[in-house]
Design an enzyme around this catalytic site. Structure first.
Site, PDB file in Angstrom:
ATOM      1  N   ASP A 172       5.192  -1.386 -11.837  1.00  0.00           N
ATOM      2  CA  ASP A 172       5.018  -1.060 -10.425  1.00  0.00           C
ATOM      3  C   ASP A 172       4.143   0.198 -10.366  1.00  0.00           C
ATOM      4  OD1 ASP A 172       5.092  -1.117  -7.706  1.00  0.00           O
ATOM      5  OD2 ASP A 172       7.256  -1.282  -7.526  1.00  0.00           O
TER       6      ASP A 172
HETATM    7  C1  BGC Z   1       5.668  -1.452  -4.485  1.00  0.00           C
HETATM    8  C2  BGC Z   1       5.322  -2.845  -4.963  1.00  0.00           C
HETATM    9  C3  BGC Z   1       3.868  -3.148  -4.740  1.00  0.00           C
HETATM   10  C4  BGC Z   1       3.033  -2.082  -5.412  1.00  0.00           C
HETATM   11  C5  BGC Z   1       1.548  -2.332  -5.298  1.00  0.00           C
HETATM   12  C6  BGC Z   1       4.669  -0.398  -4.955  1.00  0.00           C
HETATM   13  O1  BGC Z   1       4.864   0.798  -4.292  1.00  0.00           O
HETATM   14  O2  BGC Z   1       6.953  -1.107  -4.936  1.00  0.00           O
HETATM   15  O3  BGC Z   1       6.142  -3.768  -4.315  1.00  0.00           O
HETATM   16  O4  BGC Z   1       3.566  -4.420  -5.232  1.00  0.00           O
HETATM   17  O5  BGC Z   1       3.335  -0.835  -4.809  1.00  0.00           O
HETATM   18  O6  BGC Z   1       1.083  -2.167  -4.017  1.00  0.00           O
END
Ligand code: BGC
Length: 736
Positions: free
Chosen positions: A284
């Protein structure tokens, strides 16, 4: 058995992703020719443009990104940069980088692009796999018009806690339903052939247990027993892997002390070992950088975090610069083995091959013109209709009577950006339908009197005055989710899940006004609304219904469409009841009304009764259940019931099957959903619902092994998780 890209598993129709031998040979060949730096480059995901400028789509190519791509130092990009820039960057990768390995662009296409479906929590209430799959296909096609190869969806976190803002992004609290959702969404996003230029790679997230964060507070610690992890939180991920998902995103949090981003038990033993996952894992956002002090503090510095994460099974570093800066150095000194690096690169290249990027690296700039956006908008309207859950309807106030004078109230009644929900994309607000537009389109005699906002002070006298000339008041309530203030989605946990602001004052004013009162909720989580539920005559849970939402919700309210949605989460009376879920254990003292020595709160009705339970939802007709039967036939348990539409108009029932294992080596939930069947019934019509459940689905995990379901069971063929006549059956012994 290997079938091209996908290897079919024992589960009927399920095909886990696995590269074909010919592809593996191509990857072997590339790996032989790649330098250490080029290999690391395939594991690096950077922004597709300059985030600091606030808009990655405008202006010229970001030179830092362009250089990294041209040198093969960034094989993966994130965030939509627009299709022309995508193709320019792709050209640099294909024509200027030494080996011509294409880039792959990921973006969060969660429930919408140009057209927007209801939020996932709303969609889950449709209990409709065909709908989910079809929507994901549409989202994929729209994503492709912007050069997006890879979406960070579906989100498969089971969540039992209304406080957690990200409950809006998930399919609710049930592992069985979420597993079916997982399969449908993966198949829709990826299609039968992810390389056909109209589909994208799916990403199962957030692996795993994120929805169980303590206190419902985002990013917070998770403590889960291995049994609960396996029985509740892992099944949707396993289902998604077995449906062929090409990627998985480990979650931000610490699970039983070990961050998911560097957790060999989760990433290697479970995901690859047990589920047979052969695609890529992607961190993530910045999460490898969060492994060091003063954050998780499981590695002393970023270099060690890079080595540790890769060793644990994290292939791609999204946005923490740990791999880019430190991985090659760690390989050179032997801390990271060359084989481990190659393995991670192989996973990434496999996905690029599966998407056909080597053969067709460029996005079709004419695709948008080829899409039928009107058809998509219509599809979103159907999705919105099916996501609506009718929670109360007294005095038959709904459907709205023809010719009735309706006064629509509240800022949520006519605000196009508030319809969409979390993860808003490049939707065009002017094209979004609000409830006001929807009611007008359905021919309702409606006057809009905004009167109050979600967060502002409420003038009760103005609310009463606005109601004066109405035959029916339709008052909107809920949470904000627009571009400026967001009350659900990422990092929007709430310590109080009641109505925000002074909306309770509106409830009291409308009760005093004495007019028929329909409440419509636009929100992204179950809300604690006992007062509203009691005061209104009808209660419509509309969620954040998407770009065609106003039309869809109005269609249900006017009877153009029947209400068919059913809840996938329990609604609490009070925030203090969270986490709240129907598939809880009985305890040694299951709650009995009036018995002070059974489990309870002294100031709230649950856990005996939720405000609205999982599975609940009304129609404009009622349904009668008769001849409920269960029989064990070989390796199946067969449930049948005759369901009659007792009303004078068509209706659709969602017949649900719940089971309880009466005696097992560990205490088992009071009820667990094992199947459902939708039945369309004309007025007065009776049909038999037949639901088959494999005996293997009655088993459960305990102490690291699968325990077969045996002995005595209770079952309910029911309209929701609280009702139904209790049935019994036995597995093993005399029962089989
Ligand atoms: C979120 C994810 C997301 C990623 C990319 C993160 O802050 O937890 O769900 O896919 O950002 O945007």
């Amino acid at each position: 058995m290997k079938l091209g890209l996908f290897a079919c598993a024992a589960v009927a129709g399920a095909c886990a992703f696995a590269a074909a031998p010919a592809t593996e040979k191509k990857i072997d060949d590339l790996l032989k020719r790649m330098t250490l730096e080029e290999k690391v480059g395939q594991l690096v995901q950077i922004g597709s443009g300059d985030f600091a400028s606030g808009d990655v789509e405008k202006g010229p190519l970001d030179s830092r990104v362009a250089n990294a791509v041209a040198r093969g130092e960034a094989g993966l990009l994130i965030s939509c940069c627009g299709i022309r820039k995508y193709n320019q960057l792709q050209k640099l990768a294909v024509e200027e980088s030494r080996l011509g390995i294409p880039i792959m662009l990921g973006h969060d296409v969660i429930h919408g692009c140009r057209t927007v479906a209801p939020i996932p929590l709303g969609l889950s209430c449709a209990w409709d796999e065909e709908l989910w799959r079809g929507l994901a296909e549409t989202l994929a096609a729209e994503a492709r018009t912007r050069g997006i190869d890879w979406t960070f969806a579906p989100m498969l976190d089971v969540s039992r806690d209304a406080r957690w803002g990200r409950i809006a992004e998930c399919a609710g609290q049930d592992p069985f339903l979420a597993s079916r959702y997982a399969v449908a969404m993966v198949r829709g996003f990826q299609g039968d052939n992810p390389a056909d230029g109209r589909h994208v790679a799916a990403c199962l997230k957030h692996y795993v247990g994120y929805g169980a964060c303590e206190g419902g507070r985002d990013y917070n610690t998770v403590e889960l027993s291995d049994d609960t992890l396996r029985n509740v939180y892992l099944p949707p991920f396993e289902a998604g892997v077995r449906a062929g998902a090409l990627s998985v995103m480990p979650a931000f949090h610490v699970m039983n002390g070990v961050p998911c981003s560097a957790n060999p038990y989760l990433l290697r033993d479970t995901l690859r070992g047990r589920f047979g996952f052969e695609g890529l894992t992607v961190s993530d956002w910045g999460s490898i950088g969060e492994l060091v002090p003063p954050r998780h503090g499981v590695y002393a510095n970023l270099a060690d975090a890079a080595a540790g994460a890769l060793a644990a099974g994290m292939d791609v570093d999204m946005m923490s610069d740990a791999y880019r800066k430190h991985l090659a150095g760690k390989v050179k000194i032997g801390v990271v083995g060359a084989a481990a690096l190659d393995e991670a690169v192989r996973h990434v290249l496999r996905v690029k091959f599966a998407l056909g990027l080597f053969e067709h690296p460029y996005a079709d700039e004419k695709l948008l013109g080829k899409l039928d956006l009107e058809k998509h908008a219509e599809q979103m309207r159907v999705a919105a209709r099916k996501s609506v859950v009718l929670l109360k309807n007294e005095k038959r106030v709904l459907p709205l009577k023809k010719g009735a004078r309706v006064v629509l109230m509240g800022e949520l009644g006519d605000n196009p950006t508030e319809m969409l929900g979390t993860w808003q994309t490049w939707n065009v607000p002017g094209e979004n339908a609000t409830l006001l537009a929807g009611l007008k389109a359905d021919g309702v005699d409606v006057v809009y009197a905004p009167c109050y906002t979600v967060t502002g002070a409420v003038d009760a006298a103005a609310v009463v005055a606005a109601a004066t000339n109405a035959d029916v008041v339709v008052a909107t309530f809920g949470e904000l989710c627009g571009p400026n203030v967001s009350m659900n989605g990422e990092n929007t946990s709430r310590a109080d899940v009641g109505l925000p602001g002074e909306q309770d004052k509106v409830v009291r004013a409308l009760r005093a006004a004495g007019k028929p009162f329909v409440a419509v909720l636009f929100n992204g989580r179950p809300l604690a609304i006992p007062e509203l539920a009691e005061a209104c005559d009808a209660l419509v849970e509309a969620w954040n219904p998407g770009s065609s939402g106003g039309w869809g919700v109005a269609d249900v309210m006017t009877g153009v469409a029947e209400p068919t949605g059913r809840l996938t989460v329990d609604f609490p009376h009070k925030t203090g009841e969270c986490p709240l879920y129907y598939n809880r254990l009985q305890t040694g003292r299951p709650w009995v009304e009036g018995n002070m020595w059974t489990t309870r709160y002294i100031d709230a009705p649950s856990p005996g009764k939720s405000l609205f339970p999982f599975g609940f939802g009304l129609a404009y007709v009622s349904f009668g259940y008769a001849n409920e039967k269960v029989s064990v036939e070989g390796d199946k348990v067969v449930f049948t019931a005759d369901v009659t539409n007792l009303g004078g108009r068509a209706g659709e029932e969602v017949v649900q099957v719940y089971v309880r294992d009466v005696v097992a080596c560990v205490s088992r939930p009071r009820r667990e959903l094992k199947g459902w069947r939708r039945l369309e019934l004309a007025g007065g019509e009776t049909k038999t619902a037949r639901i088959e459940v494999p005996v293997s689905a009655l088993g459960f995990w305990h102490a690291g092994r699968r325990v077969p379901g045996e002995g005595e069971f209770r079952a309910w063929i029911a309209p929701d998780s609280d009702r139904g006549r209790e049935l019994s059956f036995t597995i093993g012994g005399n029962g089989k």
